[in-house]
Design an enzyme around this catalytic site. Structure first.
Site, PDB file in Angstrom:
ATOM      1  N   LEU A 226     -47.819  62.763  28.187  1.00 58.31           N
ATOM      2  CA  LEU A 226     -47.303  62.971  29.532  1.00 58.31           C
ATOM      3  C   LEU A 226     -47.570  64.380  30.042  1.00 58.31           C
ATOM      4  O   LEU A 226     -47.156  65.366  29.421  1.00 58.31           O
ATOM      5  CB  LEU A 226     -45.797  62.688  29.562  1.00 58.31           C
ATOM      6  CG  LEU A 226     -45.097  62.883  30.904  1.00 58.31           C
ATOM      7  CD1 LEU A 226     -45.643  61.923  31.944  1.00 58.31           C
ATOM      8  CD2 LEU A 226     -43.584  62.722  30.754  1.00 58.31           C
ATOM      9  N   ASP A 227     -48.279  64.478  31.181  1.00 61.53           N
ATOM     10  CA  ASP A 227     -48.538  65.730  31.893  1.00 61.53           C
ATOM     11  C   ASP A 227     -49.190  66.792  31.008  1.00 61.53           C
ATOM     12  O   ASP A 227     -48.986  67.986  31.194  1.00 61.53           O
ATOM     13  CB  ASP A 227     -47.230  66.286  32.484  1.00 61.53           C
ATOM     14  CG  ASP A 227     -46.670  65.401  33.583  1.00 61.53           C
ATOM     15  OD1 ASP A 227     -47.462  64.702  34.237  1.00 61.53           O
ATOM     16  OD2 ASP A 227     -45.440  65.388  33.774  1.00 61.53           O
ATOM     17  N   GLN A 228     -49.984  66.353  30.050  1.00 63.26           N
ATOM     18  CA  GLN A 228     -50.672  67.290  29.162  1.00 63.26           C
ATOM     19  C   GLN A 228     -52.184  67.145  29.216  1.00 63.26           C
ATOM     20  O   GLN A 228     -52.900  67.733  28.411  1.00 63.26           O
ATOM     21  CB  GLN A 228     -50.181  67.101  27.717  1.00 63.26           C
ATOM     22  CG  GLN A 228     -48.714  67.443  27.531  1.00 63.26           C
ATOM     23  CD  GLN A 228     -48.267  67.308  26.087  1.00 63.26           C
ATOM     24  OE1 GLN A 228     -48.967  67.727  25.160  1.00 63.26           O
ATOM     25  NE2 GLN A 228     -47.101  66.715  25.876  1.00 63.26           N
TER      26      GLN A 228
END
Length: 315
Positions: A226-228
């Site tokens: 997630l969001d990486q």
């Protein structure tokens, strides 16, 4: 300048030697590999390659035939897209209720500045249907009464519309690995923070709670973490002392749209590549504002820097 690269995708059961067999076939026909991304999840193999076939020693039809035959032999699905196969790429936009990023994409498409067609908008609420209707874009609401999306419907629509790129235009849901894995490297999201700070939900609220003086937004490739995913573009703005979440939204939303649109154009122009989780501009890519505008960057002091002690010691 848009680079005329050919795209290959391979998806199927993981087998020893898959990469070697495909890359050897390409090498034997004078095809240079520009970049390659591959992964395995739960026994399923996925590989995406961008290759320069301009000087290949065979024909397009012959190469397709040989790659498809190799895919049949190995039990995997091989797709080949030469530049001429898709002069105009197809974008599928995923959204929820917020309109600003969708509007920016649609305006760029309508003006001819996007360099691709927006073929479908898929949302988990019906709120943006009037906007889609105004631009005469097919719209599908695949959410239930709580906005929970039907991911089988998403995959079916992405296949039906043969999406080259998936743009998450403030799609306030987490795509499952089942979707992301199939399209990794072809999904771009915009997040309301300067990642890697404040991933996940409520990023503007987190920025206020942590007392940051500079907040921002990030457009990035989506991965199963997630969001990486690899960061493409970022924008920053100051946070006033008495700022509320709504204030940051007003400051951030135009920048979200701007950063997302630039990231999409970078991808469509093949001006950005990913290596070891980091994006890099290809040689010759010009005219982009990846981070701060030049005027803001120039306003930063450039002295002092380390080294004065060494100079004095030499004297």
């Amino acid at each position: 300048m848009t680079r005329k690269l050919t795209e290959l995708t391979v998806v199927g059961d993981d087998k020893t030697g898959l990469i070697a067999r495909v890359t050897s076939l390409l090498f034997d026909h004078g095809i240079n590999i520009e970049d390659l991304d591959q992964a395995v999840r739960k026994g399923i193999f996925r590989m995406t390659m961008h290759v320069d076939a301009a000087e290949m020693t065979t024909t397009k039809d012959d190469l397709r035939e040989k790659l498809h035959a190799l895919g049949d032999e190995l039990g995997v699905d091989v797709k080949v897209r030469f530049p001429a196969d898709r002069e105009t790429k197809q974008i599928a936009v995923l959204a929820t209720k917020e309109s600003h990023c969708v509007e920016a994409l649609l305006q760029a498409w309508a003006s001819g500045d996007l360099g691709a067609d927006i073929s479908v908008i898929i949302a988990n609420h019906a709120a943006l249907k009037p906007l889609a209707d105004y631009y005469d874009i097919p719209f599908y609401d695949i959410g239930d009464e709580k906005g929970t999306p039907d991911e089988d419907a998403i995959l079916s629509l992405l296949n039906d519309y043969d999406a080259d790129l998936i743009v998450l235009a403030r799609y306030i849901r987490i795509l499952s690995p089942n979707v992301v894995f199939r399209y990794e490297g072809r999904i771009i999201n915009v997040h309301p923070s300067l990642l890697p700070s404040f991933p996940g939900a409520a990023a503007y609220r987190q920025a206020i709670e942590e007392g940051v003086r500079v907040a921002g937004v990030t457009a990035h490739y989506v991965t199963t973490d997630l969001d990486q995913g690899p960061i493409i573009t970022q924008r920053a703005f100051s946070v006033p002392d008495d700022a509320e979440v709504e204030d940051l939204q007003r400051k951030g939303q135009p920048l979200e749209a701007d950063a997302l649109l630039e990231a999409v154009q970078l991808h469509l122009n093949d001006d950005v590549t990913v290596h070891w989780g980091r994006t890099n501009l290809r040689d010759g890519a010009e005219g982009y504002q990846l981070g701060l505008p030049e005027a803001a960057d120039a306003a930063n002091p450039d002295r002092p820097i380390d080294g004065l002690a060494n100079i004095l010691a030499d004297d």
